[in-house]
Design a protein around this motif. Structure first.
Motif, short mmCIF file in Angstrom:
data_model
loop_
_atom_site.label_atom_id
_atom_site.label_comp_id
_atom_site.label_asym_id
_atom_site.label_seq_id
_atom_site.Cartn_x
_atom_site.Cartn_y
_atom_site.Cartn_z
N TYR A 143 38.72 35.61 35.97
CA TYR A 143 38.01 36.85 35.69
C TYR A 143 37.48 37.38 37.00
O TYR A 143 37.22 36.63 37.95
CB TYR A 143 36.89 36.70 34.64
CG TYR A 143 36.64 38.04 33.98
CD1 TYR A 143 37.58 38.55 33.08
CD2 TYR A 143 35.55 38.83 34.32
CE1 TYR A 143 37.42 39.80 32.52
CE2 TYR A 143 35.39 40.09 33.75
CZ TYR A 143 36.33 40.57 32.86
OH TYR A 143 36.19 41.81 32.32
N HIS A 144 37.33 38.71 37.07
CA HIS A 144 36.95 39.34 38.33
C HIS A 144 35.45 39.21 38.57
O HIS A 144 34.68 38.83 37.69
CB HIS A 144 37.40 40.80 38.35
CG HIS A 144 36.69 41.67 37.36
ND1 HIS A 144 35.43 42.16 37.57
CD2 HIS A 144 37.08 42.15 36.14
CE1 HIS A 144 35.05 42.90 36.55
NE2 HIS A 144 36.05 42.92 35.66
N ALA A 145 35.06 39.55 39.81
CA ALA A 145 33.66 39.48 40.19
C ALA A 145 33.05 40.86 40.42
O ALA A 145 31.93 40.96 40.92
CB ALA A 145 33.52 38.63 41.47
N TYR A 146 33.77 41.91 40.06
CA TYR A 146 33.27 43.28 40.26
C TYR A 146 32.08 43.56 39.34
O TYR A 146 31.95 42.99 38.26
CB TYR A 146 34.38 44.29 39.96
CG TYR A 146 35.42 44.47 41.04
CD1 TYR A 146 35.94 43.38 41.72
CD2 TYR A 146 35.89 45.74 41.36
CE1 TYR A 146 36.90 43.54 42.70
CE2 TYR A 146 36.86 45.91 42.34
CZ TYR A 146 37.36 44.80 43.01
OH TYR A 146 38.32 44.97 43.99
N ALA A 147 31.25 44.48 39.77
CA ALA A 147 30.17 45.04 38.96
C ALA A 147 29.29 43.95 38.33
O ALA A 147 28.90 44.05 37.16
CB ALA A 147 30.73 45.96 37.87
N GLY A 148 29.02 42.90 39.12
CA GLY A 148 28.09 41.88 38.68
C GLY A 148 28.65 40.81 37.78
O GLY A 148 27.91 39.97 37.27
N PRO A 188 27.09 51.85 44.53
CA PRO A 188 27.75 50.55 44.67
C PRO A 188 28.53 50.43 45.98
O PRO A 188 29.10 51.41 46.47
CB PRO A 188 28.69 50.48 43.46
CG PRO A 188 28.04 51.37 42.45
CD PRO A 188 27.41 52.49 43.23
N LEU A 189 28.54 49.23 46.51
CA LEU A 189 29.28 48.94 47.75
C LEU A 189 30.78 49.06 47.48
O LEU A 189 31.31 48.41 46.60
CB LEU A 189 28.94 47.52 48.22
CG LEU A 189 29.48 47.10 49.58
CD1 LEU A 189 28.71 47.79 50.69
CD2 LEU A 189 29.38 45.57 49.73
N GLY A 190 31.44 49.89 48.25
CA GLY A 190 32.87 50.13 48.06
C GLY A 190 33.73 49.10 48.75
O GLY A 190 34.52 49.43 49.64
N HIS A 191 33.62 47.86 48.34
CA HIS A 191 34.42 46.80 48.94
C HIS A 191 34.66 45.71 47.91
O HIS A 191 33.73 45.31 47.20
CB HIS A 191 33.70 46.19 50.16
CG HIS A 191 34.48 45.09 50.81
ND1 HIS A 191 35.63 45.33 51.54
CD2 HIS A 191 34.30 43.75 50.82
CE1 HIS A 191 36.12 44.17 51.98
NE2 HIS A 191 35.32 43.19 51.56
N GLY A 192 35.88 45.22 47.82
CA GLY A 192 36.16 44.13 46.89
C GLY A 192 37.63 43.77 46.91
O GLY A 192 38.48 44.57 47.30
N TRP A 193 37.93 42.51 46.53
CA TRP A 193 39.30 42.05 46.36
C TRP A 193 39.49 41.64 44.89
O TRP A 193 38.58 41.13 44.25
CB TRP A 193 39.61 40.83 47.22
CG TRP A 193 39.17 40.84 48.66
CD1 TRP A 193 38.32 39.95 49.26
CD2 TRP A 193 39.55 41.76 49.69
NE1 TRP A 193 38.16 40.26 50.59
CE2 TRP A 193 38.90 41.37 50.88
CE3 TRP A 193 40.38 42.89 49.72
CZ2 TRP A 193 39.07 42.05 52.08
CZ3 TRP A 193 40.54 43.57 50.92
CH2 TRP A 193 39.90 43.15 52.08
N THR A 194 40.68 41.85 44.37
CA THR A 194 40.97 41.44 42.99
C THR A 194 40.62 39.97 42.77
O THR A 194 40.08 39.60 41.72
CB THR A 194 42.46 41.67 42.67
OG1 THR A 194 42.75 43.06 42.80
CG2 THR A 194 42.80 41.20 41.26
N TYR A 195 40.93 39.14 43.77
CA TYR A 195 40.75 37.70 43.59
C TYR A 195 39.46 37.17 44.21
O TYR A 195 39.31 35.96 44.38
CB TYR A 195 41.95 36.95 44.16
CG TYR A 195 43.25 37.26 43.45
CD1 TYR A 195 43.31 37.26 42.06
CD2 TYR A 195 44.41 37.56 44.16
CE1 TYR A 195 44.48 37.55 41.40
CE2 TYR A 195 45.60 37.85 43.51
CZ TYR A 195 45.63 37.84 42.11
OH TYR A 195 46.80 38.12 41.45
N SER A 196 38.52 38.06 44.54
CA SER A 196 37.23 37.58 45.06
C SER A 196 36.60 36.60 44.08
O SER A 196 36.52 36.88 42.87
CB SER A 196 36.28 38.77 45.25
OG SER A 196 36.69 39.60 46.31
N ALA A 197 36.16 35.45 44.59
CA ALA A 197 35.49 34.44 43.77
C ALA A 197 36.36 33.96 42.61
O ALA A 197 35.87 33.67 41.52
CB ALA A 197 34.15 34.96 43.25
#
Length: 458
Positions: A84-89, A319-328
């Motif tokens: 599952y992703h780590a976006y938006a908390g 929101p911070l405009g940075h992220g990877w699909t597989y973050s965490a």
């Protein structure tokens, strides 16, 4: 054997290998090594050859191969929640647990960890956050990054620019503008052989001061450095180097990125290189030792000072405009949790310190007086030998003689993997932390034989 032959054919026809002479590999001019299994400090190739891995893959299989504690944790996580992703908390239990474990081990002034997949993307994250940081502070001109020649920080566009090795720049139009390089703290390769270590450190500091003056301190955002130069030759810093560099950075309000991809989580016999050498980073890059390479995972660890500005930035801009699909990624996080627990339970950092020292001391004893061994250096479970044509004058061999690769090949034929480091005739070792003194003796004995085979006796 038929399967092996087919695999070799498919490999040359279909597989685009990193850091490889592509034409030689495709033609079949170079050997193809297909690894079938591994356990402890050894790998097993497709023909059943058992080889002592003196480089832990790429400085990364710290806990050793075949650890069921880690593989079982990966399997259990995949069965329960594969992604599952780590976006938006959003979080998973394992990513939260691993973040807590990382921060419990990090220097006390550090605040949060952002997870990625590899060291290159972690350093890309660091640079992007540094630019954001200075924009939030109203300093849009403070964006340049100082790196060092012989440093390694990745092979992307920005990270390849930060890397100070010519191979990673040639024909790639790198480095990009905004990245500048200063002198490597390589005392063995100093121009003036009469210099003391203290004088050499003073020279490094002066070159950095001169570069800052030429570029303008108000344009420089950060300085990035590995606690120990890794791919650039496994070069520990001269005494007092990091304290002197830190003072310059503090004076000019320049952030410090400690690239701990190789040194993090125990390779120096300390949890982090930053602790080991008294550095006070604003960012720490972590990767290899985080999971012992059982699954891809990296991290950008930010200080409390930086985190406060990032928080303020999102209050102002959303929101911070940075992220990877597989973050965490939860599977990577599960590997990290099990790996860090295992390293603690087996006291592997202490073993890295003691057996690493044993390995280096043994190489010094056997090869320290050889006329073509110019330097034997290292710290913790990191060690390198640098070869020279003439030791008193420190004359180097011609590049086309390929002395380092010859010795590495001879060593491999004897059943031990070392690494021929770029930009010099350098043989590097970075074994798993579980290396025993018996295995260290094997490295010492076979390295001595390989050196004598290629370069002759003393």
């Amino acid at each position: 054997m038929l399967t092996n032959d087919v695999l070799d054919k498919w490999d040359r026809e279909s597989f685009f290998h990193p850091s490889t002479h592509l034409a030689q590999h495709a033609r079949g001019d170079s050997a193809s090594r297909i690894i079938a299994g591994a356990r402890g400090s050894h790998i097993i190739d497709r023909d059943g050859n058992r080889i002592l891995d003196g480089f832990a893959g790429l400085y990364c299989v710290n806990a050793g191969y075949g650890r069921r504690e880690i593989t079982d944790a990966i399997a259990a996580q995949a069965a329960q929640l594969s992604y599952y992703h780590a976006y938006a908390g959003h979080s998973t239990e394992t990513s939260i647990t691993l973040a807590k474990m990382v921060m419990d081990r990090a220097p006390k002034h550090m605040s949060k960890v952002y997870f990625g997949l590899g060291g290159s993307d972690a350093n890309e994250t660091n640079i992007k956050l540094i630019w954001y940081y200075n924009n939030i502070l109203g300093r849009p001109e403070k964006k340049k990054i100082i790196s060092r020649w012989r440093g390694y920080h990745g092979s992307g566009l920005m990270t390849g620019s930060l890397t100070g090795l010519e191979l990673f720049h040639r024909k790639f139009d790198l480095p990009l503008s905004g990245v500048v390089h200063t002198q490597a703290p390589d005392f063995f390769r100093r121009d003036d052989l009469t210099q003391t270590e203290a004088e050499f450190v003073a020279q490094c500091v002066q070159k950095l001061e001169d570069l800052i003056a030429a570029e303008g301190a108000d344009t420089i955002a950060a300085f990035i450095g590995e606690p120990v130069l890794g791919t650039g030759g496994i070069v520990p810093p001269p005494d007092g180097y990091w304290q002197a560099i830190q003072a310059v950075l503090d004076k000019h309000d320049i952030l410090l990125i400690a690239d701990e991809v190789v040194t993090g989580f125990g390779r120096l016999g300390s949890m982090f290189g930053s602790d080991h050498y008294g550095m006070k980073p604003d960012f720490m890059t972590i990767a290899k030792g985080l999971t012992s390479a059982y699954a891809p995972l990296s991290g950008s660890v930010v200080s409390a000072k930086v985190w406060k500005v990032l928080e303020d930035g999102t209050d102002e801009n959303g929101p911070l405009g940075h992220g990877w699909t597989y973050s965490a990624h939860p599977i990577g996080a599960a590997a990290g949790v099990a790996n860090l627990r295992l390293i603690d339970d087996l006291n592997l950092i202490e073993n890295a310190r003691t057996v690493g020292a044993y390995l280096k001391d043994g190489l010094v004893k056997e090869l320290g007086s050889h006329p073509n061994v110019g330097d034997i250096r290292g710290d913790g479970m990191l060690c390198a030998l640098e070869f020279v044509k003439d030791r008193p004058t420190r004359e180097f061999f011609a590049t086309d003689q390929k002395v380092g690769p010859q010795i590495t090949a001879s060593l491999l034929a004897k059943g031990v993997i070392g690494r021929a480091m770029p930009q010099g005739d350098i043989l590097g070792f970075a074994p798993p932390f579980c290396l025993t003194t018996i295995e260290a003796d094997e490295i010492i004995t076979k390295t001595t034989r390989a050196v004598v085979e290629v370069l002759g006796k003393e």
